[in-house]
Enzyme design. Structure first.
Site, PDB file in Angstrom:
ATOM      1  N   SER A  81       0.301  34.769  63.584  1.00  0.00           N
ATOM      2  CA  SER A  81       0.566  36.326  63.649  1.00  0.00           C
ATOM      3  C   SER A  81      -0.157  36.795  62.341  1.00  0.00           C
ATOM      4  O   SER A  81      -0.293  36.112  61.273  1.00  0.00           O
ATOM      5  CB  SER A  81       1.993  36.493  63.674  1.00  0.00           C
ATOM      6  OG  SER A  81       2.631  36.374  62.520  1.00  0.00           O
ATOM      7  N   ASP A  92       0.851  31.985  48.465  1.00  0.00           N
ATOM      8  CA  ASP A  92       0.016  31.294  47.557  1.00  0.00           C
ATOM      9  C   ASP A  92      -0.312  32.101  46.307  1.00  0.00           C
ATOM     10  O   ASP A  92      -0.562  31.176  45.176  1.00  0.00           O
ATOM     11  CB  ASP A  92      -1.342  31.282  48.395  1.00  0.00           C
ATOM     12  CG  ASP A  92      -1.413  30.296  49.500  1.00  0.00           C
ATOM     13  OD1 ASP A  92      -0.646  29.588  49.572  1.00  0.00           O
ATOM     14  OD2 ASP A  92      -2.368  30.275  50.363  1.00  0.00           O
TER      15      ASP A  92
END
Length: 214
Positions: A81, A92
């Site tokens: 999604s 990240d």
């Protein structure tokens, strides 16, 4: 180098069984994403920043190798999604900033002049690495593509962590200076490449609109 693109098929083959096992255990991909980031931050500041370069770089390498597990899990359960992609990208950035900040802190313990150069390059790398990712995300948000550049995320991390490992094994700290310096310069070049790419797309789009209007 763009090492990241070459490692994706390997990740699917190597970590697919782990992803399937976690799915069967009922673990959410989002939990794996956040847990991986927390582990990265903990290792970076708990080991790398304190000078435990061998253990720290190897541990981070293992965590980063398994970075694709959450995506594999999401695809297996049919839950890929926009939210998942957003969460993964955001986490990240936390992990990257922690690693480069940890190297910056470690540089304070390295004698000059190597320590001075390392501190400067590592400090510069923190915003540069984030801007590389932002440039691509912002380009896509306004309808362009910017998947170009000398260094992707995997390139920066592999170069810096291998350099950390080599210095931890007894090589000169200048190895780390060169590695982090390369990552910083390559990131700056990548930002410029992405800006130029988007500029050219923008100009081409304006020219098409002008020709269609005449």
């Amino acid at each position: 180098m763009v090492l990241g693109r070459r490692g994706r098929s390997f990740s699917s083959m190597a970590f697919g069984p782990i992803a399937r096992a976690l799915v069967r255990a009922g673990v959410s991909p989002d939990v794996v994403t956040v847990a991986g980031t927390l582990l990265t931050v903990g290792i970076a500041f708990g080991l790398l920043a304190r000078g435990h370069l061998v253990v720290g770089s190897l541990a981070l390498g293992v965590v980063l190798l398994t970075d694709s597990i959450d995506g594999l899990m999401a695809r297996q359960v049919g839950r890929s999604s926009t939210w998942g992609a957003f969460l993964d990208s955001t986490m990240d950035r936390f992990g990257d900033a922690a690693i480069f900040a940890a190297i910056t802190i470690y540089a304070l313990s390295v004698p000059a002049p190597a320590g001075t150069w390392l501190f400067g390059f590592a400090l510069a790398l923190i915003p540069l690495a984030l801007i590389v990712s932002y440039a691509r995300a912002r380009a896509e948000a306004v309808g362009f593509t910017a998947a170009v550049g000398l260094a992707e995320r995997a390139d920066r991390l592999i170069v810096t962590l291998v350099a950390c490992l080599l210095v931890g094994l007894g090589l000169s700290p200048w190895i780390l200076v060169v590695g982090v310096g390369y990552a910083a310069v390559a990131s700056l070049i990548t930002v410029i490449q992405r800006m130029v790419t988007v500029y050219r797309q923008s100009v081409a789009g304006e020219e098409r609109e002008a020709s269609n209007g005449t």
